[in-house]
Design a protein around this motif. Sequence first.
Motif, mmCIF file in Angstrom:
data_model
loop_
_atom_site.group_PDB
_atom_site.id
_atom_site.type_symbol
_atom_site.label_atom_id
_atom_site.label_comp_id
_atom_site.label_asym_id
_atom_site.label_seq_id
_atom_site.Cartn_x
_atom_site.Cartn_y
_atom_site.Cartn_z
ATOM 1 N N SER A 16 0.854 -1.190 0.000
ATOM 2 C CA SER A 16 0.000 0.000 0.000
ATOM 3 C C SER A 16 0.886 1.235 0.000
ATOM 4 O O SER A 16 1.980 1.222 0.558
ATOM 5 N N PRO A 17 0.417 2.346 -0.600
ATOM 6 C CA PRO A 17 1.196 3.584 -0.509
ATOM 7 C C PRO A 17 1.095 4.251 0.857
ATOM 8 O O PRO A 17 1.910 5.118 1.184
ATOM 9 N N ASP A 18 0.100 3.847 1.643
ATOM 10 C CA ASP A 18 -0.151 4.470 2.944
ATOM 11 C C ASP A 18 0.148 3.475 4.056
ATOM 12 O O ASP A 18 -0.663 2.603 4.361
ATOM 13 N N ILE A 19 1.329 3.600 4.663
ATOM 14 C CA ILE A 19 1.759 2.695 5.728
ATOM 15 C C ILE A 19 1.806 3.470 7.037
ATOM 16 O O ILE A 19 2.501 4.473 7.160
ATOM 17 N N LEU A 20 1.055 2.994 8.028
ATOM 18 C CA LEU A 20 0.972 3.685 9.309
ATOM 19 C C LEU A 20 2.096 3.288 10.260
ATOM 20 O O LEU A 20 2.544 4.097 11.073
ATOM 21 N N SER A 21 2.537 2.028 10.176
ATOM 22 C CA SER A 21 3.565 1.567 11.095
ATOM 23 C C SER A 21 4.346 0.437 10.442
ATOM 24 O O SER A 21 3.813 -0.317 9.633
ATOM 25 N N ILE A 22 5.628 0.332 10.796
ATOM 26 C CA ILE A 22 6.518 -0.664 10.212
ATOM 27 C C ILE A 22 7.418 -1.218 11.311
ATOM 28 O O ILE A 22 7.838 -0.485 12.214
ATOM 29 N N SER A 23 7.704 -2.505 11.254
ATOM 30 C CA SER A 23 8.644 -3.100 12.192
ATOM 31 C C SER A 23 9.335 -4.260 11.492
ATOM 32 O O SER A 23 8.686 -5.065 10.821
ATOM 33 N N ALA A 24 10.655 -4.333 11.636
ATOM 34 C CA ALA A 24 11.424 -5.316 10.884
ATOM 35 C C ALA A 24 12.453 -5.997 11.762
ATOM 36 O O ALA A 24 13.044 -5.389 12.663
ATOM 37 N N SER A 25 12.664 -7.279 11.491
ATOM 38 C CA SER A 25 13.775 -8.039 12.049
ATOM 39 C C SER A 25 14.600 -8.556 10.873
ATOM 40 O O SER A 25 14.286 -8.276 9.712
ATOM 41 N N ARG A 26 15.610 -9.329 11.143
ATOM 42 C CA ARG A 26 16.442 -9.853 10.055
ATOM 43 C C ARG A 26 15.691 -10.874 9.205
ATOM 44 O O ARG A 26 16.040 -11.113 8.050
ATOM 45 N N ASP A 27 14.658 -11.489 9.772
ATOM 46 C CA ASP A 27 13.957 -12.562 9.067
ATOM 47 C C ASP A 27 12.582 -12.175 8.560
ATOM 48 O O ASP A 27 12.021 -12.874 7.714
ATOM 49 N N SER A 28 12.022 -11.090 9.059
ATOM 50 C CA SER A 28 10.646 -10.783 8.717
ATOM 51 C C SER A 28 10.372 -9.293 8.865
ATOM 52 O O SER A 28 11.135 -8.569 9.509
ATOM 53 N N MET A 29 9.279 -8.845 8.246
ATOM 54 C CA MET A 29 8.867 -7.454 8.353
ATOM 55 C C MET A 29 7.337 -7.403 8.372
ATOM 56 O O MET A 29 6.672 -8.130 7.624
ATOM 57 N N PHE A 30 6.789 -6.559 9.250
ATOM 58 C CA PHE A 30 5.346 -6.350 9.307
ATOM 59 C C PHE A 30 5.039 -4.886 9.010
ATOM 60 O O PHE A 30 5.798 -3.988 9.393
ATOM 61 N N ALA A 31 3.941 -4.667 8.325
ATOM 62 C CA ALA A 31 3.503 -3.308 8.014
ATOM 63 C C ALA A 31 2.003 -3.204 8.241
ATOM 64 O O ALA A 31 1.243 -4.104 7.868
ATOM 65 N N ALA A 32 1.596 -2.100 8.873
ATOM 66 C CA ALA A 32 0.174 -1.799 9.043
ATOM 67 C C ALA A 32 -0.215 -0.789 7.979
ATOM 68 O O ALA A 32 0.266 0.344 7.986
ATOM 69 N N ALA A 33 -1.068 -1.201 7.040
ATOM 70 C CA ALA A 33 -1.471 -0.354 5.916
ATOM 71 C C ALA A 33 -2.810 0.296 6.217
ATOM 72 O O ALA A 33 -3.752 -0.366 6.663
ATOM 73 N N PHE A 34 -2.891 1.601 5.967
ATOM 74 C CA PHE A 34 -4.116 2.348 6.257
ATOM 75 C C PHE A 34 -5.288 1.787 5.444
ATOM 76 O O PHE A 34 -5.263 1.740 4.220
ATOM 77 N N GLY A 35 -6.320 1.318 6.164
ATOM 78 C CA GLY A 35 -7.529 0.811 5.528
ATOM 79 C C GLY A 35 -7.409 -0.556 4.893
ATOM 80 O O GLY A 35 -8.384 -1.068 4.327
ATOM 81 N N LYS A 36 -6.226 -1.187 4.994
ATOM 82 C CA LYS A 36 -6.028 -2.485 4.338
ATOM 83 C C LYS A 36 -5.546 -3.574 5.276
ATOM 84 O O LYS A 36 -5.374 -4.717 4.861
ATOM 85 N N GLY A 37 -5.313 -3.252 6.534
ATOM 86 C CA GLY A 37 -4.914 -4.264 7.496
ATOM 87 C C GLY A 37 -3.422 -4.476 7.582
ATOM 88 O O GLY A 37 -2.613 -3.655 7.154
ATOM 89 N N MET A 38 -3.049 -5.646 8.121
ATOM 90 C CA MET A 38 -1.660 -5.998 8.365
ATOM 91 C C MET A 38 -1.104 -6.845 7.223
ATOM 92 O O MET A 38 -1.803 -7.676 6.653
ATOM 93 N N PHE A 39 0.203 -6.619 6.945
ATOM 94 C CA PHE A 39 0.916 -7.415 5.942
ATOM 95 C C PHE A 39 2.256 -7.854 6.511
ATOM 96 O O PHE A 39 2.839 -7.180 7.350
ATOM 97 N N ARG A 40 2.732 -8.991 6.002
ATOM 98 C CA ARG A 40 4.022 -9.526 6.429
ATOM 99 C C ARG A 40 4.883 -9.817 5.208
ATOM 100 O O ARG A 40 4.400 -10.368 4.212
ATOM 101 N N LYS A 41 6.148 -9.429 5.296
ATOM 102 C CA LYS A 41 7.107 -9.758 4.255
ATOM 103 C C LYS A 41 8.087 -10.762 4.842
ATOM 104 O O LYS A 41 8.816 -10.471 5.784
ATOM 105 N N SER A 42 8.102 -11.958 4.278
ATOM 106 C CA SER A 42 8.931 -13.028 4.808
ATOM 107 C C SER A 42 10.321 -12.986 4.199
ATOM 108 O O SER A 42 10.629 -12.147 3.344
ATOM 109 N N ALA A 43 11.174 -13.929 4.618
ATOM 110 C CA ALA A 43 12.559 -13.949 4.157
ATOM 111 C C ALA A 43 12.676 -14.164 2.651
ATOM 112 O O ALA A 43 13.674 -13.773 2.039
#
Length: 269
Positions: A16-43
Motif C-alpha cells: 500500500s502507498p499508505d503505511i501507518l507503522s513498520i517493524s522489521a527483524s532480520r527474518d521478517s517485516m510487518f507493516a500496518a497499511a491504512f484501511g487495508k490491514g496488516m501485511f508480512r514480508k517473509s525472508a
Amino acid sequence: MVTPFKVVSDVTDCPSPDILSISASRDSMFAAAFGKGMFRKSADGRWTPADDGLPDGVIVNRLQVIDGSFFLCTNKGLFFHDSNSWFLTDITIPCYQVVKKSAILAAATEYGIWFKIGTQWKSVAYANKAIYDLLLTPQYYILGTSQGISLYDRYTDSAADFPLGTGVTSMAIVQSRLVGASMGGGLVLGNQRGGFIVSDFEDVTIYSLKSTETGVHACSSRGLYRIQMLESQVIMRSMLTGYPVTDLSSCGDCMYVSTLNWGLKKVVL
C-alpha cells in the motif's frame, strides 16, 4: 555534521502507498497499511496478508519487535505474533506501547502501566490514567500521559505530575535531556527550571519520536528529522523530506521508513 539520509530504494512491492507503522527483524517485516490491514514480508521477499487472529475493527497504535518477537498495540489490546497468527495477551484494553528494560516487559495502556510477571500481564500503577509511552530506569518510570508527563518512583510508590494541557504520546532521551511529542504535534522539552514546555510549529506536525542506534528521530508531516541538542537548544535536522513519515524501523545496516502516499523507503544508516 549530520548529513541527510541517502535513499537506497523504494520498497516497490509495498502492499500500500499508505503505511501507518513498520517493524522489521532480520527474518521478517510487518507493516500496518491504512484501511487495508496488516501485511508480512517473509525472508523469501513476498508480502502476504497478516490479519489472522485480529478482531474486526482493530486500530493499530504501535507495531514493535522486541528480541525478535513482534507485538501489536491496538485499541483492542496487546497482541503478539506466533505461528503465522496474532494472539491476544492478558491486556484486552487499549494499549499504546510495550517496552523491555533488562528482564522487565512493560506496557502503557488506557488504564495505567502493566508488567509481564511470569507468564501473565498485571496492572501495577496508574490504573485510572491513560499512559501513552513510558521510559524505565531502575528507580523511576517516566510516563507520557493524557495530561502531560509524570515521574513515578517505584521505591517509594510516589509520583510527580507535570500537567501540560496536552497529552504526551512518545518520549526519548537526547544527550541526557528528556524530549517528547505532544498530542497536538508539538515538541516537549524540559525548561531547566523543574518543568516542561511545549513548542508548536506552524508548518510541521510531529507524529512520534523514535530512538535508534544512530540517534533520536522525529516522524512528521514534513518528513524525518534527527533531534539533537546544541547547548540548551533543540535542533531538528532534516534527514528525509517530501512526504509525511509515520514510522521507522532500524534493521541491521539499513532503516525502513513508512510514509503516507509514498509507501516504504529503505535508507542507509
